[in-house]
Design a protein around this motif. Structure first.
Motif, short mmCIF file in Angstrom:
data_model
loop_
_atom_site.label_atom_id
_atom_site.label_comp_id
_atom_site.label_asym_id
_atom_site.label_seq_id
_atom_site.Cartn_x
_atom_site.Cartn_y
_atom_site.Cartn_z
N LEU A 288 0.84 -1.21 0.00
CA LEU A 288 0.00 0.00 0.00
C LEU A 288 0.87 1.26 0.00
N VAL A 289 1.94 1.24 0.79
CA VAL A 289 2.87 2.38 0.81
C VAL A 289 3.41 2.62 -0.60
N LYS A 290 3.82 1.54 -1.27
CA LYS A 290 4.34 1.66 -2.65
C LYS A 290 3.29 2.24 -3.59
N LYS A 291 2.05 1.77 -3.47
CA LYS A 291 0.97 2.24 -4.34
C LYS A 291 0.70 3.73 -4.14
N TYR A 292 0.63 4.16 -2.88
CA TYR A 292 0.33 5.56 -2.59
C TYR A 292 1.50 6.47 -2.95
N ALA A 293 2.73 5.95 -2.84
CA ALA A 293 3.91 6.72 -3.23
C ALA A 293 3.92 6.95 -4.74
N ALA A 294 3.40 5.98 -5.47
CA ALA A 294 3.41 6.05 -6.94
C ALA A 294 2.21 6.78 -7.51
N ASN A 295 1.12 6.89 -6.72
CA ASN A 295 -0.13 7.39 -7.27
C ASN A 295 -0.86 8.25 -6.23
N SER A 296 -0.67 9.56 -6.31
CA SER A 296 -1.29 10.44 -5.32
C SER A 296 -2.82 10.47 -5.45
N LYS A 297 -3.33 10.26 -6.66
CA LYS A 297 -4.79 10.23 -6.86
C LYS A 297 -5.40 9.07 -6.08
N LEU A 298 -4.76 7.93 -6.14
CA LEU A 298 -5.23 6.75 -5.40
C LEU A 298 -5.20 7.02 -3.89
N PHE A 299 -4.12 7.63 -3.41
CA PHE A 299 -4.01 7.98 -1.99
C PHE A 299 -5.13 8.94 -1.59
N PHE A 300 -5.34 9.98 -2.37
CA PHE A 300 -6.37 10.97 -2.05
C PHE A 300 -7.76 10.32 -1.97
N GLU A 301 -8.05 9.45 -2.93
CA GLU A 301 -9.36 8.78 -2.95
C GLU A 301 -9.55 7.94 -1.69
N GLN A 302 -8.52 7.18 -1.34
CA GLN A 302 -8.63 6.30 -0.17
C GLN A 302 -8.64 7.09 1.13
N PHE A 303 -7.87 8.17 1.19
CA PHE A 303 -7.85 9.00 2.40
C PHE A 303 -9.26 9.54 2.67
N ALA A 304 -9.91 10.04 1.62
CA ALA A 304 -11.27 10.57 1.77
C ALA A 304 -12.23 9.50 2.26
N LYS A 305 -12.15 8.32 1.67
CA LYS A 305 -13.02 7.20 2.10
C LYS A 305 -12.77 6.84 3.56
N SER A 306 -11.49 6.75 3.92
CA SER A 306 -11.14 6.33 5.28
C SER A 306 -11.50 7.40 6.31
N MET A 307 -11.45 8.67 5.93
CA MET A 307 -11.85 9.73 6.85
C MET A 307 -13.35 9.66 7.13
N VAL A 308 -14.15 9.38 6.10
CA VAL A 308 -15.59 9.23 6.30
C VAL A 308 -15.85 8.03 7.22
N LYS A 309 -15.13 6.94 6.97
CA LYS A 309 -15.28 5.73 7.78
C LYS A 309 -14.90 6.00 9.23
N MET A 310 -13.77 6.71 9.44
CA MET A 310 -13.34 7.03 10.80
C MET A 310 -14.36 7.95 11.48
N GLY A 311 -14.88 8.90 10.74
CA GLY A 311 -15.86 9.84 11.30
C GLY A 311 -17.16 9.18 11.70
N ASN A 312 -17.33 7.94 11.29
CA ASN A 312 -18.55 7.18 11.58
C ASN A 312 -18.37 6.26 12.79
N ILE A 313 -17.26 6.41 13.53
CA ILE A 313 -17.04 5.55 14.71
C ILE A 313 -17.98 5.98 15.84
N SER A 314 -18.93 5.11 16.16
CA SER A 314 -19.83 5.26 17.32
C SER A 314 -20.33 6.67 17.60
N PRO A 315 -20.90 7.35 16.61
CA PRO A 315 -21.40 8.70 16.90
C PRO A 315 -22.65 8.66 17.77
N LEU A 316 -22.84 9.68 18.57
CA LEU A 316 -24.08 9.84 19.34
C LEU A 316 -25.05 10.56 18.41
#
Length: 332
Positions: A288-316
């Protein structure tokens, strides 16, 4: 995780329809981006404006705000428990090892909350402010954007022990860090992508000193760290003293949100042990490190997805928790 960022995750390209909901597995009320469209239509604009001023004044603030969202969500869920000061029965999470002397940006959140209370009193939660500020900080430094699911409410308590226990530490083993992510229903892809938030921000000498002098308790440095880079770091991070001296997490482009963080890791120049182990201790994360180092678009897409996922941790949501008038204290 250390300042980013201690701290440290195809949404940026997706357009959400007004009916796009983000359900939670526990069946609680869903979060959705249009939550404040009617109750506080200027909410997102106000958050963005205050964050933009703060980041223009000090570039490092973007990483600080991003890190606060991360450190909040990993303890009791994304409920703004981190923002509570100690009072009465509450012992603040600000006192925990991951936050003491390093968590910052609280005054920016106070300014956002104050502006929102004037515009639409008792409407926008501190937990949602954290989520929006994290997104805006990412965008302002050149990173991806995403629609932030909203509707979180604020907790009426904090967990100092949870903060000490749940937040990954710079010197944790790879397995320990991965376990802490899995406990939050985040996987190895989320771990590697969210660690990319270390593309901005700083870390203190105390967060990586052991790598320079005594990595395994045998008086030897960490040889997975490029030795010329290590020598450079030693000039301002001595064996003792200088604990609070700051170092860029990404020395190549420290205030720009990009994929140089991963390129640094490939060159054995990840600052924290928790950065470098992504490449040295797991084949899956190394790929994954190699993929994100080679492709910033891929990193940006996954970062956005993972931030939404993290923001969904047990909200009140719904009637749980409250909407704090002051992010630092529960309503009386």
């Amino acid at each position: 995780m250390a300042q980013t960022i201690s701290f440290l995750l195809v949404l940026s390209l997706v357009t959400f329809s007004p009916l796009c909901f983000f359900g939670m597995a526990n069946g609680a009320s869903p979060l959705y981006p249009q939550f404040y469209d009617h109750s506080c239509p200027k909410a997102l604009e106000i958050v963005k404006s205050v964050v933009a001023k703060a980041v223009a004044k000090e570039a490092r603030m973007a990483a600080s705000l991003l890190r606060l969202h991360f450190h909040d969500c990993f303890v009791k869920g994304c409920d703004a428990s981190l923002l509570l000061d100690s009072s009465g029965t509450i012992t603040s999470e600000k006192r925990s090892n991951p936050n003491r002397n390093s968590a910052r940006g609280f005054e920016v959140l106070d300014a956002i909350k104050s502006a929102l209370e004037k515009e639409c009193p008792h409407t926008v939660s501190c937990a949602d402010i954290l989520a929006l500020a994290a997104r805006d900080s990412t965008v302002l430094t050149g990173g991806p954007s995403w629609e932030v699911p909203l509707g979180r409410r604020d907790s009426k308590g904090a967990s100092l022990s949870g903060s000490n226990r749940n937040i990954p530490a710079p010197n944790n083993t790879f397995q320990t860090i991965l376990t802490k992510f899995k406990l939050q229903k985040l996987d190895i892809v989320d771990l590697v992508a969210l660690s990319g938030s270390h593309t901005i921000g700083n870390a203190r000498c105390t967060s990586f000193r052991q790598r320079l002098y005594n990595q395994s308790g045998n008086g030897q440095p960490d040889f997975s760290l490029d030795q010329s880079y290590a020598a450079q770091l030693r000039t301002r991070c001595p064996r003792s003293g200088g604990d609070q001296n700051l170092f860029f997490l990404d020395f190549v482009s420290p205030t720009k949100f990009d994929n140089n963080y991963y390129k640094n890791i490939l060159a054995s120049k990840g600052l924290l042990s928790s950065d470098q182990v992504l490449f040295t201790k797991s084949e899956a994360s190394m790929e994954l490190v190699k993929k994100y180092a080679a492709n910033s678009k891929l990193f940006f897409e996954q970062f956005a997805k993972s931030m939404v996922k993290m923001g969904n941790i047990s909200p009140l949501t719904g009637s749980k928790g409250e909407i704090r008038k002051n992010c630092r204290k529960i309503n009386t």
